[in-house]
Design an enzyme around this catalytic site. Sequence first.
Site, PDB file in Angstrom:
ATOM      1  N   LYS A 169     -13.108   0.751   8.359  1.00 58.75           N
ATOM      2  CA  LYS A 169     -14.245  -0.065   8.805  1.00 58.75           C
ATOM      3  C   LYS A 169     -13.943  -0.506  10.234  1.00 58.75           C
ATOM      4  O   LYS A 169     -13.422  -1.607  10.473  1.00 58.75           O
ATOM      5  CB  LYS A 169     -14.434  -1.256   7.857  1.00 58.75           C
TER       6      LYS A 169
HETATM    7  N1  PMP Z   1     -21.293   1.376   4.326  1.00 57.64           N
HETATM    8  C1  PMP Z   1     -21.241   0.784   5.525  1.00 57.64           C
HETATM    9  C2  PMP Z   1     -21.373   1.624   6.739  1.00 57.64           C
HETATM   10  C3  PMP Z   1     -21.074  -0.610   5.625  1.00 57.64           C
HETATM   11  O1  PMP Z   1     -21.036  -1.201   6.822  1.00 57.64           O
HETATM   12  C4  PMP Z   1     -20.980  -1.372   4.443  1.00 57.64           C
HETATM   13  C5  PMP Z   1     -20.815  -2.869   4.528  1.00 57.64           C
HETATM   14  N2  PMP Z   1     -19.475  -3.241   4.638  1.00 57.64           N
HETATM   15  C6  PMP Z   1     -21.037  -0.709   3.213  1.00 57.64           C
HETATM   16  C7  PMP Z   1     -21.184   0.672   3.187  1.00 57.64           C
HETATM   17  C8  PMP Z   1     -20.890  -1.463   1.916  1.00 57.64           C
HETATM   18  O2  PMP Z   1     -19.568  -1.899   1.756  1.00 57.64           O
HETATM   19  P1  PMP Z   1     -19.211  -3.202   0.926  1.00 57.64           P
HETATM   20  O3  PMP Z   1     -19.924  -3.084  -0.377  1.00 57.64           O
HETATM   21  O4  PMP Z   1     -17.750  -3.160   0.780  1.00 57.64           O
HETATM   22  O5  PMP Z   1     -19.681  -4.356   1.713  1.00 57.64           O
END
Ligand code: PMP
Length: 329
Positions: A169
Site C-alpha cells: 500500500k
Molecule cells: N484496494 C485499494 C486500492 C485500496 O486502497 C483499499 C483501501 N485500503 C482496498 C483495496 C481495501 O482494503 P482494506 O479493506 O484493507 O481497507
Amino acid sequence: MAGKDVATMKIGPKVWKNGEFVNWDDARVHVMSHVVNYGSSVFEGIRCYKTTQGSAVFRLTEHMQRLQNSAKIYRMETKFDRQAFCDATVELIAGSGLDECYIRPLIMRGLNEEKPSFGVNPFPSPVDAYIAIWQWGKYLGEEALENGIDVCVSSWTRITSNSMPAMAKAGANYMNSQLIKMEAILGGFSEGIALDDRGMVSEGSGENIFLVNNGKLITPPLGASILPGITRDSVLHIARELGIEIVESQIQRAALYLADELFFTGTAAEITPIRSVDRITVGDGKRGEMTRMIQEEFFKIILAERPAPLGASWHTFIHDTGEKKTVGA
Ligand code: PMP
C-alpha cells in the site's frame, strides 16, 4: 484533550512521530523531502469504531502487519515493529477525545537537513513514521451503504505487479487510483473499476470488488493486481460462516454487467453496493439480498454485537491498553 475542528471534521490534536507525540500543527515535512518529490511512502487506513463495549480499532494487527509488509517491499526500515505501531495507535486515540476515528499510519522518506540528498536514490534520506487520526464519516456517502452507487469501468489500467506491486500500500500507487477516481467523477460516477494489464477486473480506486452470481460469491484472487484488502478478508470469513460458496477467480469486464449483485469492500467504503456499471443496471438496481446479509453480519461484528467468525479477535479496545480482546469469548 478534545479533538480540534477543521471545517466539519474533528482532528486528533496530536500526531505520533517517530515515537513521540507532537501537535497536529507541528507534524510537517520539508518540501524537499524525498517523499514529496518521488512518492516514497507506504501507509494504512484503519477505523476505530464506537462499539457496544467501548471504542475499538478494527483488525489493527492485520493493518499494521500490512504496513510492515509494504515497508519491507520498499526497504524502508524503522525501529518500530508491528506491536509498537499498534500500541502507539491505542495511546494516540486514548488521548484524543475522539471515540471513533480513521487512523492513518504513514512511513515515508524524509529529508536529512544536515546532509540533504535530492536524487532518486532513496537510501540517503531518513525513514520517518507517523500516525494521524481524524473523524471521518461514510466514504462514499451515508445512503450509499443502502442504495448503492453508480460506477464505471476505467479507461486506465491498474498498476501491474512487476512495476508497482499492488501488494504494497504505497502512496505512489494512488497516482493510478487518482486517475481512475478523477475520470469517474468527471463522468458523473462515484467510483471507477480498473481492469488489470490483461483486461481482467482488478479493483476500485480504493476498494476490492465482489460479484454475486447464481448464489456464489466471486472475487479476483490475491494473485491478481489487487491490494490484499482486510475488509475483503473479513467478508470471505463471514461468507464462509454463512455457508456461501466462494470463488476466487479472474473476472471479465462483461461479467460485471451480468452480475446479480456487485459490491465494493474497503476500510473507508466498508461494504458498499454497486447499483450500475457503465450505466447498465446491476440486478434489479437495488442492494441485493446476499450483499445485505453480509453487510448485516459485518456491522454486527464491527460494533461488537457478535463475535468474529471462528472466534477470531478482530477488535483492539482502546480502554484495554492495546491488548486484543475476543468479543463474546
Ligand atoms: N484496494 C485499494 C486500492 C485500496 O486502497 C483499499 C483501501 N485500503 C482496498 C483495496 C481495501 O482494503 P482494506 O479493506 O484493507 O481497507
